[in-house]
Design an enzyme around this catalytic site. Structure first.
Site, PDB file in Angstrom:
ATOM      1  N   ASP A 115      10.325   0.776  -2.885  1.00  0.00           N
ATOM      2  CA  ASP A 115       9.316   1.513  -3.626  1.00  0.00           C
ATOM      3  C   ASP A 115       8.048   0.710  -3.803  1.00  0.00           C
ATOM      4  OD1 ASP A 115       8.274   3.615  -4.950  1.00  0.00           O
ATOM      5  OD2 ASP A 115       9.504   3.431  -6.750  1.00  0.00           O
ATOM      6  N   ILE A 116       6.972   1.430  -4.025  1.00  0.00           N
ATOM      7  CA  ILE A 116       5.731   0.803  -4.462  1.00  0.00           C
ATOM      8  C   ILE A 116       5.295   1.549  -5.710  1.00  0.00           C
ATOM      9  CG2 ILE A 116       3.286   0.554  -3.952  1.00  0.00           C
ATOM     10  CD1 ILE A 116       3.913  -0.146  -1.223  1.00  0.00           C
ATOM     11  N   LYS A 349       1.328  -5.864  -5.667  1.00  0.00           N
ATOM     12  CA  LYS A 349       1.692  -4.879  -4.641  1.00  0.00           C
ATOM     13  C   LYS A 349       3.056  -5.221  -4.059  1.00  0.00           C
ATOM     14  CE  LYS A 349      -2.237  -2.671  -4.917  1.00  0.00           C
ATOM     15  NZ  LYS A 349      -2.503  -3.159  -6.280  1.00  0.00           N
ATOM     16  N   ASP A 350       3.692  -4.204  -3.527  1.00  0.00           N
ATOM     17  CA  ASP A 350       5.031  -4.310  -2.981  1.00  0.00           C
ATOM     18  C   ASP A 350       5.075  -5.188  -1.741  1.00  0.00           C
ATOM     19  OD1 ASP A 350       7.813  -2.975  -3.133  1.00  0.00           O
ATOM     20  OD2 ASP A 350       7.260  -2.704  -1.045  1.00  0.00           O
ATOM     21  N   LYS A 351       6.264  -5.678  -1.405  1.00  0.00           N
ATOM     22  CA  LYS A 351       6.416  -6.523  -0.226  1.00  0.00           C
ATOM     23  C   LYS A 351       6.511  -5.695   1.050  1.00  0.00           C
ATOM     24  CE  LYS A 351       9.410  -9.856   2.057  1.00  0.00           C
ATOM     25  NZ  LYS A 351      10.590 -10.723   1.979  1.00  0.00           N
TER      26      LYS A 351
END
Length: 717
Positions: A115-116, A349-351
């Site tokens: 998810d982000i 922020k997401d990976k």
């Protein structure tokens, strides 16, 4: 994609160097199936472990249908950006199996990487825990331990994940649209999920300029002529760690202080990763350049050389692939020889995505930052400017998402209905699954124990053995704790001490088992608050599901709306003045009010069942006192656009990134008809909103690891 002897297709979902097998029914070898799978899920397997388990499960024989994931390439380490279209496809698969710097905070409470979420200040998600915990240390030890975990015949991932959560467990039960759901694959490639930050002025951040601003006080080009080409080559190799030497010595031919100063300045300007000093050898003066990396980072960047007329902060756009924000900042600070706290940003922020966001750094020149583009993989820095202010967490308006759902099964009508509903109605603003952890002990249970002041249970929940997917060293640590209750002995089982378990054990070693509160306090504040925020989210999800079940999308008397930041109840006479998009519901706390209808009573009942008093949410320890907050129950995305595209090769990207455009790469040429269909969708979301909850509304599928694993790996059990 592999075909098993039983006629089943095996889809390998990769995250970094890790693979997840998803078994899918297939009628015949010549037909590539449309899999009923939503998420490609990252977990704790290394590439070698995954291959070993797949071989064990699939028996001896497999035949290739198509190969979107090159398992052999997983051993390669080069991430230089390719040039030809074939190289782009091949190298992207290599990138997907590369773990460049995995977070050291991958303990039992780590998030799913699917998810982000756009960020909310002061309410970190599990992925946000890296604000306090960086991962430069322990990486080699971590990898070595993963190698040792291959021994034995561990239970299958499907068996391990049967202990995990599903959406029902955390209150995610309702949809607001009426269309029929369909399946698709999210993040088959991390480049299928691109996020652009939206600044407080509404501007969407893009990387579209590599040029470096120049002012009168920058060093002139002439200063660099004091270095010979041979000197520059040796210094470049030193900076990039390409030689075995630890330093480069440059003889000062004309030994004057002015000459030495010029050489010092030239080396530091051309090669910002290096430091210099003057040494005398055999009666001759030398300028010796060496790496500062690995030494104690400078407390502050140099101030004496910073022009007064220039803004103190260099703002730039960071483009990153398959890295989360804090890992990226940790790498940048290492190469610049500064502490991470001189960087500022508006949100993490997401990976597992490509993300573009604005970063500010104190008194580091654009030239120095731009030089990192030559040194680092998975990063690009650009759009430099000097300003007088840093960035603040939470200043962003949100994020703009470009998402590709591959191999969709929905008809054109189903897709149109789903996307029109998303644009016109929106989706329930649930907290996503990663808010609650991935193992058999959900994070909200720890949060509940903290709020109950039950510290023995807090310790037990974090440290006790648990079923499910975990790294081998964590399993051994928990076993040691259960056997001895000796924090020092259990800590020795952890090569990575900065996970939550390691920090708690270190605290228990220091303060003793009778002072759990102080021991728990060693854990960074954001990580501690993560647990109680998870509990708040758990309550909110359940209550909003009850609200939708009871009243649907109607506005009713007793609902809450915000007026100037203050929550007020809607009176019967004013019901028609509002829509469902105005309604908010509270996260429990001492500074919120509750709806004046059945849902208000439901809050009290749920908290009472957990032995908590809704009228007294203050804690004996101030950090754990919940003030509460308000959250909209329905979010309608902005700037919603979509198209259905056809493609034949699962390896190729379906749209250009900012970096592709900067490098002049033409957009992908897609067939009008192909073997597969993909839904490309774009939308903007405000802070603290989960993108996968929007995608869940479109596809109408459970987003939990457990559910997806049950659907697709039953045959492995």
């Amino acid at each position: 994609m592999l075909l098993t002897p039983r006629g089943r297709c095996l889809l390998l979902a990769a995250s970094g160097r890790r693979l997840l097998p998803l078994a899918l029914p297939c009628q015949r070898q010549s037909q590539v199936p449309a899999p009923k799978v939503l998420f490609l899920l990252a977990h704790k397997w290394t590439l070698k472990q995954s291959v070993k388990r797949i071989k064990h499960s699939v028996l001896q024989e497999t035949s290739y249908l198509s190969v979107p994931f090159d398992m052999e390439a997983g051993e390669m380490t080069s991430l230089k950006r390719p040039h030809s279209e074939d190289d782009v496809a091949n190298m992207d698969e290599i990138k997907r199996q590369k773990i460049s710097e995995e977070s050291s905070e991958t303990g039992s409470n780590s998030e799913q990487s699917v998810d982000i979420v756009t960020e909310q200040p002061g309410k970190p998600l599990l992925e946000d825990k890296k604000d306090d915990i960086l991962n430069e240390e322990g990486e080699e030890e971590d990898n070595e331990l993963e190698e040792s975990d291959e021994e034995g015949d561990p239970e299958s991932f499907a068996d391990m994940m049967k202990h995990g959560l599903i959406e029902l467990d955390v209150g995610i039960t309702k949809f607001v649209s009426s269309h029929k759901g369909f399946s698709g694959i999210l993040k088959e490639r991390y480049s299928d999920f691109v996020v652009h930050e939206i600044g407080k002025d509404g501007h969407i951040s893009h990387l579209d300029d590599f040029s470096v601003p120049v002012d009168d006080e920058d060093p002139s080009e002439e200063i660099f002529t004091v270095l010979s080409n041979e000197d520059k080559q040796h210094l470049e190799e030193l900076q990039l760690f390409k030689n075995k030497e630890t330093s480069v010595a440059i003889e000062v031919i004309e030994d004057t202080k002015e000459k030495r100063t010029v050489i010092h300045h030239a080396v530091k300007s051309l090669f910002p990763g290096l430091e210099t000093k003057t040494e005398e050898r055999d009666g001759k003066k030398y300028i010796v350049a060496y790496h500062a990396a690995g030494r104690k980072a400078l407390a502050n960047p140099r101030k004496h050389s910073w022009p007064k007329s220039r803004g103190s902060y260099c703002h730039f756009v960071l483009y990153k692939e398959n890295k989360d924000t804090m890992d990226a900042i940790n790498v940048l600070s290492k190469f610049l020889r500064v502490k991470p706290n001189i960087f500022s940003y508006m949100g993490t922020k997401d990976k597992r995505a490509i993300t573009v966001q604005e970063i500010a750094v104190l008194r580091i020149t654009a030239q120095r930052l731009a030089h990192l583009n030559k040194c680092l993989m998975n990063f690009k820095l650009g759009n430099f400017s000097y300003k007088n202010h840093p960035l603040k967490l939470g200043e962003l308006q949100g994020n703009h998402f470009t998402v590709v759902l591959r191999n969709i099964t929905g008809t054109d009508d189903q897709v149109q209905q789903a996307m029109h509903s998303l644009r016109e109605i929106g989706f329930i603003n649930y907290y996503g699954m990663q808010r609650f952890g991935t193992t058999a002990v959900p994070t909200y249970q720890v949060g509940r124990a903290i709020l109950q002041n039950n510290w023995n249970e807090v310790m037990d929940l974090i440290l006790k053995p648990r079923p499910g997917a975990e790294k081998g060293y964590l399993v051994k640590c928990r076993e040691e704790w259960a056997k001895t209750k000796d924090p020092a002995a259990a800590l020795k089982k952890l090569p990575v001490k900065r996970c939550v378990e390691g920090q708690l054990l270190r605290g228990l070693s220091k303060y003793g088992l009778k002072n759990i509160v102080s021991a728990f306090g060693i854990i960074p504040r954001n990580n501690r608050l993560m647990y109680i925020h998870s509990y708040q989210s758990y309550i909110w999800n359940n209550m909003v599901s009850k609200r939708i079940e009871e009243y649907g999308l109607k506005v009713v008397s007793g609902d809450l709306v915000l007026k100037g930041g203050t929550a007020v109840h809607i009176e019967e006479a004013d019901v028609d003045d509002y829509t469902i998009h105005d309604i908010v519901m509270p996260l429990p706390g001492f500074d919120v009010i509750y709806p004046k209808h059945k849902i208000g009573d439901a809050y009290k009942e749920m908290l009472s069942a957990d032995n908590l008093d809704i009228s007294n949410m203050r804690h004996k320890i101030r950090d754990y006192s919940l003030s509460g907050a308000y959250r909209k129950i329905i979010i309608r995305p902005q700037n919603v656009r979509w198209e259905v595209v056809a493609y034949d090769d699962p390896r190729i990207p379906l749209f250009n990134t900012d970096l592709d455009n900067l490098e002049g790469k033409p957009p992908p040429i897609l067939p009008t008809e192909g073997k597969f269909k993909a839904l490309k969708m774009e939308f903007s979301l405000p802070p603290s909103t989960y993108a996968t909850m929007a995608i869940r509304e479109v596809l109408k599928m459970d987003t939990s690891i457990k559910k997806q694993t049950q659907l697709n790996t039953i045959w492995l059990r």
